[in-house]
Design a protein around this motif. Structure first.
Motif, PDB file in Angstrom:
ATOM      1  N   SER A  46       0.832  -1.208   0.000  1.00  0.00           N
ATOM      2  CA  SER A  46       0.000   0.000   0.000  1.00  0.00           C
ATOM      3  C   SER A  46       0.866   1.257   0.000  1.00  0.00           C
ATOM      4  O   SER A  46       0.491   2.264  -0.605  1.00  0.00           O
ATOM      5  CB  SER A  46      -0.947  -0.002   1.201  1.00  0.00           C
ATOM      6  N   GLN A  47       2.027   1.220   0.641  1.00  0.00           N
ATOM      7  CA  GLN A  47       2.924   2.360   0.628  1.00  0.00           C
ATOM      8  C   GLN A  47       3.584   2.527  -0.743  1.00  0.00           C
ATOM      9  O   GLN A  47       3.791   3.644  -1.211  1.00  0.00           O
ATOM     10  CB  GLN A  47       4.010   2.210   1.703  1.00  0.00           C
ATOM     11  N   ALA A  48       3.905   1.416  -1.390  1.00  0.00           N
ATOM     12  CA  ALA A  48       4.586   1.487  -2.685  1.00  0.00           C
ATOM     13  C   ALA A  48       3.658   1.974  -3.777  1.00  0.00           C
ATOM     14  O   ALA A  48       4.104   2.679  -4.706  1.00  0.00           O
ATOM     15  CB  ALA A  48       5.140   0.110  -3.035  1.00  0.00           C
ATOM     16  N   TYR A  49       2.382   1.630  -3.745  1.00  0.00           N
ATOM     17  CA  TYR A  49       1.454   1.967  -4.817  1.00  0.00           C
ATOM     18  C   TYR A  49       0.433   3.040  -4.444  1.00  0.00           C
ATOM     19  O   TYR A  49      -0.543   3.233  -5.144  1.00  0.00           O
ATOM     20  CB  TYR A  49       0.730   0.696  -5.287  1.00  0.00           C
ATOM     21  N   ALA A  50       0.712   3.766  -3.372  1.00  0.00           N
ATOM     22  CA  ALA A  50      -0.205   4.844  -2.961  1.00  0.00           C
ATOM     23  C   ALA A  50       0.067   6.114  -3.745  1.00  0.00           C
ATOM     24  O   ALA A  50       1.133   6.411  -4.151  1.00  0.00           O
ATOM     25  CB  ALA A  50      -0.061   5.118  -1.467  1.00  0.00           C
TER      26      ALA A  50
END
Length: 50
Positions: A46-50
């Motif tokens: 979720s942090q990488a693709y936010a």
């Protein structure tokens, strides 16, 4: 009077233990660690693709 019983009866049938990892403690520990790993992976995705 009851007749004598020549064969033993298992008082708790089916409670031999888990088929893998040796004990229920190890199974529960595996499930908890796996749960933590999945939560961390979801957080990282979720942090990488936010």
């Amino acid at each position: 009077m009851t007749p004598p019983n020549d064969h033993q009866i298992d008082p708790e049938p089916g409670l031999d233990g888990p088929p893998v990892l040796g004990s229920w403690k190890n199974v529960y520990l595996f499930v908890l660690v796996l749960h933590a790993v999945i939560i961390i992976l979801f957080y990282l995705f979720s942090q990488a693709y936010a």
